[in-house]
Design an enzyme around this catalytic site. Structure first.
Site, mmCIF file in Angstrom:
data_model
loop_
_atom_site.group_PDB
_atom_site.id
_atom_site.type_symbol
_atom_site.label_atom_id
_atom_site.label_comp_id
_atom_site.label_asym_id
_atom_site.label_seq_id
_atom_site.Cartn_x
_atom_site.Cartn_y
_atom_site.Cartn_z
ATOM 1 N N CYS A 11 -12.911 -17.582 20.517
ATOM 2 C CA CYS A 11 -13.129 -17.753 19.084
ATOM 3 C C CYS A 11 -14.470 -17.144 18.697
ATOM 4 C CB CYS A 11 -13.087 -19.246 18.756
ATOM 5 S SG CYS A 11 -13.891 -19.710 17.229
ATOM 6 N N CYS A 14 -16.917 -19.740 17.357
ATOM 7 C CA CYS A 14 -17.418 -20.600 18.440
ATOM 8 C C CYS A 14 -18.466 -19.863 19.271
ATOM 9 C CB CYS A 14 -16.282 -21.023 19.357
ATOM 10 S SG CYS A 14 -14.882 -21.756 18.492
ATOM 11 N N ASP A 409 -24.799 23.346 12.903
ATOM 12 C CA ASP A 409 -25.581 24.435 13.468
ATOM 13 C C ASP A 409 -24.610 25.599 13.685
ATOM 14 O OD1 ASP A 409 -27.632 25.864 14.926
ATOM 15 O OD2 ASP A 409 -26.528 25.297 16.736
#
Length: 713
Positions: A11, A14, A409
């Site tokens: 979780c 949690c 570039d």
């Protein structure tokens, strides 16, 4: 600091709570616990017993032994520790999952028995069955919630505990039990979803070889990879992994470099050619001289960067976490108002509105909200890494998805960085190629090498020139067969008065964007080479694809002269270009582009470092060169631009999924809350809205891992 694997994180909310608790321990203020990667970093002085106690309250545990995070040899140690304890950790994790599934199954059976045989059972028996079922599936939530309630700490467990106790107190045992079962199932599915994303990442990181066959005094000895040093000679047999970056000294084979570059097709390798650690040797036996210890190899850096990328928090994640902090107390306040106001002001039934308030508490669970981002980010980072695209953190993946301006570039990025002779103008066929070859044959300059390739095509026998002298900013003078010659740009032949025809040819080649190398003696011009940098085959298609997917500005930045820049810009189809730029000028241009949207810069990671650093997101390419990996935020491990549009598409998909997940999570909760106005919200509706949102956002996030099939042809 030590780093631990934490198993059983089910979780996201949690995990945040556990991190706070661990930080409250002595010496624990620097601890970090990542839900995305399942990694815990701890100060060496923190009590592991206390940490285990905190983790086990939520069904998580430390997978021993610890590893030194991101030390030079840390990856190797981590792999070894994982190997040594993988079976034990696997059993522990699956044992926990089996226990949860078993408890949920038992709870469901008891619930169905009580539900179906309710009229035939005594009321007390029915309540006992419901109570046992609720305790089996919800006892861990209840115990954690009760502790939190005494500490006035309001999180998901507290909300669920209040709801369960409240429902039981008004005699709604049937719904209280259903809520406990559904919440347990929700947490199980949430944990399995994140575990799936982590497993996908772990599979990706297991490409690292563990051992190598080292040649010592002509004997083959199997050694752990961390004992290899630069200069060691190793044997790689068919099907074996090349242990670290090196050079083939003997043998010929094809090598699968997908672990590093993401390219699926094998690459032929022979003596003198470079190889990457982690590549798989397909058929022949290769002897490879190791050039880097594994910890410094391209693959080790990839593994390190991908691991770090999982643990960085994006602005979106930080916002969601902060929002969840205020969201939960707000929901509790709303629940109290729902319980109190209708009976007090409208004469409503206290029991009914207490029930509605409890349902509001369940709607307030922030699981789906907190989960809307991390699984999507881990999935996006993993899928890009599979393609040989390194994203150094979730924040850069988000930015990649928001990109609307991209600066390139020129040399080595849009072009190959390998000059070649595109045109020749010859006035003295007998001497032109011979003299040019004599002067340039021992030079390592890129223009000289281009000239020599053209000279070699003529098949001439050429001797060395004498008295070679470099003239700064002009070219070279040398003596060949007793006569002095000059080779270089126009300034090298200033001693000559150029005829109109020669001047016209010079002007014509310049207008075509070519760099000139002229050859002449004391009296006349012998001829000239028109040299160009070859445009990459994929550049035009990539730029067109970038425009098609919504990059509104593509800008080429180069230090080359304007005509050459114009020629390449037209060839590849960029929106605009700027020429004659120094490195600091490129950086200034990139900063200016950033003022008009999200701007990125792509270069080779060596001479473009200032511009890459100045960009909101720097993208380097170049088959894993050290400078590319260190300088940029995103690294294309291939030596081409082909996978850049795919990386941007994945970034956009991740951003779309996160926005969609947030909309679903908040939308379902809002819909459930609106049902409280007429008093229609039930406990099972509330838990299903939360559970549905959590499962749904998890499944949607995991779709990012799916690689679309390429169309045939």
């Amino acid at each position: 600091m030590k780093e631990y694997r934490v198993e059983g994180l089910s979780c996201a909310n949690c995990t945040l709570e556990m991190e706070k608790e661990i930080r409250s321990l002595k010496h624990g203020d620097t601890a970090t616990l990542s839900y995305n990667s399942g990694k815990l970093r701890l100060d060496d002085n923190v009590s592991l017993e206390d940490v285990q106690r905190i983790l086990r309250k939520d069904g998580a545990f430390l997978a021993n032994p610890p590893v030194r995070p991101h030390s030079h040899d840390g990856h190797v140690q981590e792999e070894h520790s994982h190997e040594g304890h993988s079976h034990e950790d696997h059993e522990h994790r699956h044992g926990t999952t089996r226990r949860i599934v078993g408890l949920l199954a038992a709870s469901t059976v008891l619930y169905l028995v009580a539900l179906l045989a309710g009229e035939e059972l005594a009321k007390s028996t029915e309540i006992v069955l419901y109570a046992i079922a609720a305790i089996l599936s919800g006892h861990t939530t209840f115990l954690k919630g009760l502790k939190n309630l005494f500490r006035l700490k309001f999180n998901i467990d507290t909300l669920m505990t209040i709801a369960l106790v409240g429902a039981a107190s008004i005699g709604d045992w049937k719904e209280a039990t259903l809520v406990a079962i559904l919440f347990g199932l929700n947490e199980l599915l949430e944990g399995m979803g994140m575990e799936k994303a982590r497993k996908s990442m772990e599979t990706l990181l297991q490409v690292a070889p563990k051992e190598a066959i080292k040649l010592e005094d002509g004997k083959e000895i199997v050694v752990p990879i961390d004992r290899l040093r630069a200069g060691d000679l190793v044997v790689v047999k068919p099907g074996g992994k090349i242990p670290s970056d090196g050079t083939v000294v003997h043998g010929r084979s094809s090598v699968n470099e997908a672990a590093v570059t993401g390219e699926p097709l094998p690459v032929d390798k022979a003596a003198g050619e470079p190889v990457f650690g982690g590549s798989v040797n397909n058929e022949g036996v290769l002897q490879v001289r190791i050039e880097k210890a594994y910890r410094d190899s391209s693959l080790a850096k990839i593994v390190h960067l991908v691991q770090e990328a999982q643990e960085t928090k994006t602005p979106t994640e930080l916002f969601i976490n902060k929002f969840a902090k205020y969201y939960t107390p707000f929901i509790i306040l709303v629940a109290v108002l729902v319980i109190v106001l209708p009976p007090l002001l409208l004469g409503g039934d206290w029991n009914h509105w207490l029930y509605e308030g409890l349902a509001v508490l369940i709607v307030g669970c922030p699981c789906a909200l907190i989960l809307s981002s991390p699984i999507a980010l881990v999935s996006g980072i993993t899928r890009n890494a599979r393609n040989g695209i390194l994203i150094k953190g979730g924040v850069f993946l988000e930015l990649l998805g928001k990109l609307d301006t991209l600066a390139f570039d020129k040399t080595g990025t849009l072009t190959k960085g390998e000059p070649h002779v595109e045109k020749t103008v010859v006035y003295d066929k007998e001497r032109f190629f011979e003299v040019a070859g004599a002067i340039e044959r021992n030079s390592s300059h890129p223009l000289a090498q281009a000239v020599m390739k053209e000279v070699e095509r003529q098949g001439l026998e050429i001797a060395d020139a004498d008295e070679i002298r470099t003239i700064t900013g002009r070219g070279i003078s040398a003596t060949y067969r007793g006569k002095t010659y000059w080779l270089g740009n126009e300034k090298s032949l200033e001693h000559l008065t150029l005829p109109d025809r020669v001047q016209a040819d010079i002007q014509s080649l310049k207008e075509q964007g070519l760099t000139l190398v002229l050859v002449g003696d004391a009296d006349r011009v012998l001829g000239m080479f028109g040299i160009a940098d070859q445009v990459r085959e994929e550049s035009r298609a990539v730029v067109a694809e970038l425009h098609r997917i919504g990059i509104r500005r593509t800008v080429m930045l180069t230090g080359d002269h304007a005509k050459s820049a114009e020629k390449v810009a037209k060839a590849v189809g960029v929106s605009e270009y700027a020429a004659n730029l120094l490195p600091e000028d490129k950086a200034a241009r990139v900063q200016a582009l950033a003022s008009d949207g999200v701007a990125g810069m792509i270069g080779d990671g060596i001479n473009d470092a200032p511009a890459l650093a100045s960009a909101q997101i720097g993208i380097a390419m170049g088959k894993g060169t050290d400078s590319a990996i260190e300088t940029a935020d995103v690294v294309l491990m291939q030596n081409h631009l082909g996978k850049l549009p795919e990386a941007i598409r994945i970034g956009r998909q991740v951003n779309r999924v996160i926005r969609f997940n947030l909309g679903v999570a908040l939308g379902l909760k809002l819909l459930a809350l609106l049902l409280t106005i007429p008093g229609w919200l039930t406990l099972w509706m509330a838990i299903l809205s939360d559970m549905g949102a959590t499962v749904f956002v998890t499944l949607v996030s995991l779709t990012i891992l799916i690689q679309p099939k390429k169309k045939a042809g």
